[in-house]
Motif scaffolding. Structure first.
Motif, PDB file in Angstrom:
ATOM      1  N   LEU A  10       0.849  -1.191   0.000  1.00  0.00           N
ATOM      2  CA  LEU A  10       0.000   0.000   0.000  1.00  0.00           C
ATOM      3  C   LEU A  10       0.887   1.244   0.000  1.00  0.00           C
ATOM      4  N   PRO A  11       0.350   2.383  -0.446  1.00  0.00           N
ATOM      5  CA  PRO A  11       1.142   3.619  -0.413  1.00  0.00           C
ATOM      6  C   PRO A  11       1.567   3.958   1.019  1.00  0.00           C
ATOM      7  N   ALA A  12       2.721   4.576   1.129  1.00  0.00           N
ATOM      8  CA  ALA A  12       3.236   4.973   2.450  1.00  0.00           C
ATOM      9  C   ALA A  12       2.308   5.999   3.084  1.00  0.00           C
ATOM     10  N   LEU A  13       2.206   5.931   4.400  1.00  0.00           N
ATOM     11  CA  LEU A  13       1.427   6.907   5.152  1.00  0.00           C
ATOM     12  C   LEU A  13       2.321   8.100   5.475  1.00  0.00           C
ATOM     13  N   ASP A  14       1.797   9.304   5.365  1.00  0.00           N
ATOM     14  CA  ASP A  14       2.589  10.510   5.637  1.00  0.00           C
ATOM     15  C   ASP A  14       3.158  10.505   7.048  1.00  0.00           C
ATOM     16  N   PHE A  15       2.389  10.022   8.009  1.00  0.00           N
ATOM     17  CA  PHE A  15       2.786  10.040   9.416  1.00  0.00           C
ATOM     18  C   PHE A  15       3.960   9.108   9.696  1.00  0.00           C
ATOM     19  N   VAL A  16       3.973   7.959   9.041  1.00  0.00           N
ATOM     20  CA  VAL A  16       5.019   6.953   9.253  1.00  0.00           C
ATOM     21  C   VAL A  16       5.451   6.384   7.898  1.00  0.00           C
ATOM     22  N   PRO A  17       6.151   7.182   7.083  1.00  0.00           N
ATOM     23  CA  PRO A  17       6.485   6.738   5.725  1.00  0.00           C
ATOM     24  C   PRO A  17       7.410   5.521   5.671  1.00  0.00           C
ATOM     25  N   ASP A  18       8.138   5.262   6.754  1.00  0.00           N
ATOM     26  CA  ASP A  18       9.058   4.122   6.764  1.00  0.00           C
ATOM     27  C   ASP A  18       8.432   2.860   7.347  1.00  0.00           C
ATOM     28  N   LEU A  19       7.140   2.903   7.660  1.00  0.00           N
ATOM     29  CA  LEU A  19       6.437   1.738   8.208  1.00  0.00           C
ATOM     30  C   LEU A  19       5.553   1.153   7.101  1.00  0.00           C
ATOM     31  N   PRO A  20       5.957   0.024   6.504  1.00  0.00           N
ATOM     32  CA  PRO A  20       5.200  -0.508   5.368  1.00  0.00           C
ATOM     33  C   PRO A  20       3.867  -1.129   5.782  1.00  0.00           C
ATOM     34  N   HIS A  21       2.893  -0.964   4.895  1.00  0.00           N
ATOM     35  CA  HIS A  21       1.573  -1.578   5.061  1.00  0.00           C
ATOM     36  C   HIS A  21       1.241  -2.301   3.768  1.00  0.00           C
ATOM     37  N   ALA A  22       0.395  -3.316   3.864  1.00  0.00           N
ATOM     38  CA  ALA A  22       0.050  -4.079   2.668  1.00  0.00           C
ATOM     39  C   ALA A  22      -1.355  -4.650   2.787  1.00  0.00           C
ATOM     40  N   ARG A  23      -1.886  -4.996   1.653  1.00  0.00           N
ATOM     41  CA  ARG A  23      -3.111  -5.790   1.547  1.00  0.00           C
ATOM     42  C   ARG A  23      -2.625  -7.222   1.327  1.00  0.00           C
ATOM     43  N   LEU A  24      -3.202  -8.157   2.054  1.00  0.00           N
ATOM     44  CA  LEU A  24      -2.835  -9.560   1.904  1.00  0.00           C
ATOM     45  C   LEU A  24      -4.020 -10.329   1.342  1.00  0.00           C
ATOM     46  N   GLU A  25      -3.748 -11.177   0.370  1.00  0.00           N
ATOM     47  CA  GLU A  25      -4.791 -12.017  -0.216  1.00  0.00           C
ATOM     48  C   GLU A  25      -4.385 -13.470  -0.048  1.00  0.00           C
ATOM     49  N   PHE A  26      -5.352 -14.278   0.373  1.00  0.00           N
ATOM     50  CA  PHE A  26      -5.102 -15.695   0.639  1.00  0.00           C
ATOM     51  C   PHE A  26      -5.973 -16.534  -0.293  1.00  0.00           C
TER      52      PHE A  26
END
Length: 181
Positions: A104-120
């Motif tokens: 997912l795109p980086a969050l402005d507040f924590v740009p170095d903390l990665p987030h993702a969508r996971l599909e199973f």
């Protein structure tokens, strides 16, 4: 040395908070790996809204829409509804077949903390943690995550203030009280 001492940014402090919360809830069972907890779905994160499923053969189907450290973690703890309708916390490895990670795109507040969508799609789980996935893991995880992340952010702030040669807030309050006399 404390983990808080290693945080160089707010994003790293939050990541440390996530890891500390997972370690607390799993009694350090996965402390040798970076982990992520996957709860939120497109429909929300309330127990009634969970649509991700875990079959009797321990196969995961569905998705999680917003997972902190989802693209970096080796171990995923995923909230899913079993064949009896009970929410369980399933554990699997991110790199195994049937797991797809969409950063997912980086969050402005924590740009170095990665987030993702996971599909199973037919991902086999390694194990299912004992207990109710929501009340024993997901719900307390949010409390511990907030607690540990805030403590780590406060420690980071204290170190940055000290490194800048500034007075700590308590000293500032004492100084102001002295001026009033």
């Amino acid at each position: 040395r404390s983990a808080a001492g290693t945080a160089q940014s707010v994003g790293q402090a939050f990541a440390i908070g996530v890891q500390a919360a997972i370690a607390h809830l799993t009694r350090n069972r996965y402390s040798d790996s970076l982990c992520a907890v996957a709860v939120s779905e497109d429909t929300g994160n309330h127990p009634r809204q969970m649509q991700c499923t875990l079959s009797a053969g321990q196969v995961l189907q569905g998705h999680k829409s917003f997972v902190t450290l989802g693209q970096s973690a080796r171990v995923l703890l995923v909230l899913a509804r079993d064949s009896k309708g009970v929410l369980r916390m399933a554990v699997l490895l991110r790199e195994q077949p049937g797991v797809q990670v969409r950063p997912l795109p980086a969050l402005d507040f924590v740009p170095d903390l990665p987030h993702a969508r996971l599909e199973f799609q037919g991902a086999h789980v390694c194990e299912v943690l004992v207990g109710d996935g929501y009340s024993d893991f997901a719900k307390p995880f949010r409390v511990y995550e907030d607690l540990y992340a805030r403590l780590t952010v406060c420690e980071l702030g204290r170190k940055l203030v000290a490194a800048a040669g500034l007075e700590a807030p308590a000293n500032l309050l004492s100084a102001r009280a002295g001026l009033a006399n």
